[in-house]
Design a protein around this motif. Structure first.
Motif, mmCIF file in Angstrom:
data_model
loop_
_atom_site.group_PDB
_atom_site.id
_atom_site.type_symbol
_atom_site.label_atom_id
_atom_site.label_comp_id
_atom_site.label_asym_id
_atom_site.label_seq_id
_atom_site.Cartn_x
_atom_site.Cartn_y
_atom_site.Cartn_z
ATOM 1 N N GLN A 25 -81.659 -20.630 51.136
ATOM 2 C CA GLN A 25 -80.281 -20.853 51.776
ATOM 3 C C GLN A 25 -79.319 -19.254 51.725
ATOM 4 O OE1 GLN A 25 -81.142 -23.034 49.222
ATOM 5 N NE2 GLN A 25 -82.066 -24.193 50.657
ATOM 6 N N GLY A 26 -80.019 -18.329 51.347
ATOM 7 C CA GLY A 26 -79.379 -17.055 51.497
ATOM 8 C C GLY A 26 -78.202 -16.784 50.325
ATOM 9 N N ARG A 27 -78.557 -17.576 49.468
ATOM 10 C CA ARG A 27 -77.592 -17.208 48.088
ATOM 11 C C ARG A 27 -78.447 -16.310 47.238
ATOM 12 N NH1 ARG A 27 -76.568 -23.465 46.372
ATOM 13 N NH2 ARG A 27 -78.960 -23.327 46.693
ATOM 14 N N PRO A 28 -77.345 -15.380 46.577
ATOM 15 C CA PRO A 28 -77.834 -14.673 45.266
ATOM 16 C C PRO A 28 -77.907 -15.362 44.051
ATOM 17 C CG PRO A 28 -75.380 -14.030 45.747
ATOM 18 C CD PRO A 28 -75.926 -15.272 46.780
ATOM 19 N N GLU A 29 -79.312 -15.479 43.763
ATOM 20 C CA GLU A 29 -79.287 -16.264 42.358
ATOM 21 C C GLU A 29 -78.653 -15.456 41.168
ATOM 22 O OE1 GLU A 29 -80.782 -18.933 41.786
ATOM 23 O OE2 GLU A 29 -82.116 -19.301 43.386
ATOM 24 N N PRO A 30 -77.885 -16.144 40.172
ATOM 25 C CA PRO A 30 -77.402 -15.632 39.308
ATOM 26 C C PRO A 30 -78.524 -14.962 38.332
ATOM 27 C CG PRO A 30 -76.409 -17.740 39.462
ATOM 28 C CD PRO A 30 -77.802 -17.559 40.237
ATOM 29 N N PRO A 31 -78.072 -13.701 37.782
ATOM 30 C CA PRO A 31 -79.008 -13.126 36.571
ATOM 31 C C PRO A 31 -79.526 -14.199 35.464
ATOM 32 C CG PRO A 31 -76.840 -11.946 36.344
ATOM 33 C CD PRO A 31 -76.841 -12.980 37.622
ATOM 34 N N VAL A 32 -80.623 -14.166 35.178
ATOM 35 C CA VAL A 32 -81.190 -15.193 34.041
ATOM 36 C C VAL A 32 -80.779 -14.308 32.878
ATOM 37 C CG1 VAL A 32 -82.370 -16.566 35.459
ATOM 38 C CG2 VAL A 32 -83.535 -14.501 34.318
ATOM 39 N N ALA A 33 -80.976 -12.830 32.697
ATOM 40 C CA ALA A 33 -81.126 -12.382 31.319
ATOM 41 C C ALA A 33 -80.030 -11.100 31.450
ATOM 42 C CB ALA A 33 -82.240 -12.013 30.833
ATOM 43 N N ALA A 34 -78.721 -11.358 31.993
ATOM 44 C CA ALA A 34 -77.769 -10.067 31.963
ATOM 45 C C ALA A 34 -76.723 -10.180 30.898
ATOM 46 C CB ALA A 34 -77.480 -10.207 33.281
ATOM 47 N N LEU B 109 -69.946 -13.004 36.945
ATOM 48 C CA LEU B 109 -70.009 -12.712 38.375
ATOM 49 C C LEU B 109 -71.038 -13.247 39.345
ATOM 50 C CD1 LEU B 109 -68.393 -9.125 38.099
ATOM 51 C CD2 LEU B 109 -67.021 -11.320 38.606
ATOM 52 N N GLY B 110 -72.102 -13.175 38.932
ATOM 53 C CA GLY B 110 -73.203 -13.895 39.381
ATOM 54 C C GLY B 110 -73.281 -15.187 39.732
ATOM 55 N N PHE B 111 -72.435 -15.786 38.752
ATOM 56 C CA PHE B 111 -72.412 -17.259 39.051
ATOM 57 C C PHE B 111 -71.423 -17.668 40.243
ATOM 58 C CE2 PHE B 111 -75.256 -18.376 35.638
ATOM 59 C CZ PHE B 111 -75.679 -19.754 36.254
ATOM 60 N N LEU B 112 -70.259 -16.784 40.047
ATOM 61 C CA LEU B 112 -69.177 -16.880 40.948
ATOM 62 C C LEU B 112 -69.695 -16.542 42.544
ATOM 63 C CD1 LEU B 112 -66.283 -17.413 42.063
ATOM 64 C CD2 LEU B 112 -65.721 -15.168 41.178
ATOM 65 N N ASP B 113 -70.454 -15.588 42.621
ATOM 66 C CA ASP B 113 -71.029 -15.171 43.918
ATOM 67 C C ASP B 113 -72.084 -16.260 44.312
ATOM 68 O OD1 ASP B 113 -69.571 -12.899 44.494
ATOM 69 O OD2 ASP B 113 -71.060 -11.389 43.810
#
Length: 181
Positions: A9-18, A25-29
């Motif tokens: 869908q064009g969404r940036p996946e939140p990082p899994v190990a950061a 910020l990954g989850f917010l984006d």
């Protein structure tokens, strides 16, 4: 830094190990991108569609979340006056002005309003991260004197988007049957 994965869908996946900051910020984006997806390609009628007795619309969600972005990252976190968009709004007369006035706005205007608010919020969050990190306290405390941290604000924004993205799922499905996550 690893490449950002983009879903179907064009969404940036939140990082899994950061680290904590990149994860939050990954989850917010991701949540922001979900709202963009749910409102993508809709005309004025689609953005103004309602479900059942609710007055909520996708256009209202865009305008409300633009206000929420500005309120938390600019007004509360940095102590700035409200963005010019919100100046002159009589919130006392219509506490739901962001929701109710959206029907008068064009789809392009609503998308632009929200996109610009997100861009400002990202820049303001970056500045706060450089000035205290996630522990940075909001410049404008609550009436009791308590000031939320940037960490709290980001988590609150994830919650705000996640809640409203559930509404967006139902509204979008009612417009054209599009479903998903």
């Amino acid at each position: 830094m690893p490449d950002v994965l983009i879903d179907d869908q064009g969404r940036p996946e939140p990082p899994v190990a950061a680290g904590e900051t990149a994860t939050l910020l990954g989850f917010l984006d991701y949540q922001r991108a979900t709202l963009e997806w749910k409102t993508r390609g809709l005309d004025a009628a689609g953005l103004d569609a309602r479900v059942g007795a609710s007055t909520m619309t996708l256009g209202g969600l865009l305008k409300h979340l633009a206000w929420v972005e500005d309120f938390w990252f600019s007004v509360r976190l940095h102590g700035n006056p409200p963005h010019e968009t919100w100046q002159g709004v009589d919130w006392q007369a219509d506490p739901d002005w962001d929701w109710t006035s959206a029907t008068n706005d064009s789809p392009e205007g609503l998308r632009s309003l929200w996109t610009r608010a997100v861009e400002r919020s990202r820049a303001l969050a970056e500045g706060a991260l450089e000035d205290g990190g996630l522990d940075r306290l909001a410049a404008k405390p609550w009436p009791d004197g308590t000031a939320p941290s940037l960490r709290w604000i980001v988590v609150h924004m994830v919650e705000e988007y996640a809640r409203h993205n559930g509404h967006a799922d139902l509204l979008r499905e009612s417009v054209d049957g599009e479903t998903g996550e």
